[in-house]
Design an enzyme around this catalytic site. Structure first.
Site, PDB file in Angstrom:
ATOM      1  N   GLU A 160     -11.806  -5.974  -0.873  1.00 40.23           N
ATOM      2  CA  GLU A 160     -11.459  -4.662  -0.348  1.00 40.23           C
ATOM      3  C   GLU A 160     -12.027  -3.599  -1.281  1.00 40.23           C
ATOM      4  OE1 GLU A 160      -7.203  -4.796  -0.213  1.00 40.23           O
ATOM      5  OE2 GLU A 160      -6.974  -4.440  -2.360  1.00 40.23           O
ATOM      6  N   HIS A 165      -3.190  -1.310  -1.569  1.00 36.32           N
ATOM      7  CA  HIS A 165      -3.008  -1.771  -2.934  1.00 36.32           C
ATOM      8  C   HIS A 165      -3.322  -0.664  -3.942  1.00 36.32           C
ATOM      9  CE1 HIS A 165      -3.783  -6.088  -1.390  1.00 36.32           C
ATOM     10  NE2 HIS A 165      -2.491  -5.835  -1.444  1.00 36.32           N
TER      11      HIS A 165
END
Length: 293
Positions: free
Chosen positions: A214, A252
């Site tokens: 990511e 995150h």
């Protein structure tokens, strides 16, 4: 075969008597995980019953290891106490610690990872802020849902994202996995993409590796360099965050783009240069996996 976690793994749950710890201990037991004890110094010498299975509670990780031969610990304690829990497990010399909680301060994560390295790296730390890991048909440690658990197979999966882990496992459930490892998406983690790539490379039963990344940081770029130099097995990847706005944390704590650093396109380009097929969605990634197999 599997990496890091097998049917012989004997697991302690730090924080087993908490709400989350109890819920996920019940789920792990239902998945076939060999849970041999919980750890809570305030509730030591009790037994917690999960159906007809009684699980003893120990005052410390060291006590639990001595009594049961445990070699894995999974941490379900609140973030303010996570550092102490991880360092206790490391001091006890346990082989693997899986750190589930999100919201652990970065300086605490830096401290317990440094502590593990200072003691020679005998304890592998996975996480924090991770879903854990599963070796289908053998053991499941963490919060990976049991109802999406695939059959054993030839795919090795390493992922920053819990949600994308679940989706890829579901998409490829009939093909099967040797192991799936969620390494977490915080800025500071223990086990990395490269650690898992090396383990899957050495695993005779893993025929293909799926890497999920990511935005944020350069872990995927470093993994691409390792793949180009060291990995001969086929690798398929999926990168999350192509539409993420610059300068905003997405999901995150480590998923943030700053300028041209850590973007999804730069990660995709680095992986493709290394010969990795990159899917734009989990479904496309699953198709690439099936084609490669």
């Amino acid at each position: 075969m599997a990496i890091f976690l097998t049917q012989e793994s004997r697991v302690l749950v730090q924080g087993m008597t908490s709400g989350e710890g109890t819920k996920h201990t019940r789920r792990m037991l239902a998945s076939g995980t060999e849970i041999v004890g919980g750890v809570n110094p305030r509730k030591a010498d009790r037994t917690v019953h999960f159906g007809d299975r009684g699980v003893p509670v120990f005052a410390s990780v060291a006590e639990g290891m001595a009594a049961t031969g445990a070699d894995v610990s999974v941490v379900f304690v609140p973030p303010p106490f996570a550092r102490a829990a991880v360092e206790e497990a490391v001091d006890a010399g346990i082989g693997l610690v899986v750190v589930i909680p999100e919201g652990i301060p970065v300086h605490d994560a830096v401290a317990f990872h440094a502590h593990a390295r200072a003691l020679g790296g005998a304890t592998r730390v996975i996480g924090p802020n991770c879903p854990g890991l599963i070796s289908p048909g053998q053991s499941n440690v963490g919060i990976i849902p049991s109802d999406i658990a695939p059959k054993p197979g030839a795919i090795g999966l390493v992922s920053k994202s819990g949600t994308l882990t679940y989706q890829l496992m579901h998409e490829l459930r009939d093909t099967g996995f040797s192991s799936a490892v969620g390494i977490g998406g915080d800025p500071v983690i223990g086990t990395t993409h490269i650690d898992c790539l090396a383990a899957f490379k050495a695993d005779a039963d893993t025929q293909l590796i799926v890497l999920i990344g990511e935005i944020g940081g350069d872990a995927e770029e470093r993994a691409a360099a390792y793949i180009a130099a060291q990995v001969t097995k086929p690798v398929v990847a999926n990168i999350g965050g192509f539409t993420a706005p610059e300068g905003r944390t997405m999901g995150h704590a480590g998923a943030i783009v700053s300028g041209s650093t850590g973007t999804a396109p730069t990660k995709k380009a680095a992986l493709e240069v290394a010969g990795v097929a990159v899917g734009s969605t989990p479904t496309e990634t699953a198709r690439l996996v099936l084609n490669a197999l």
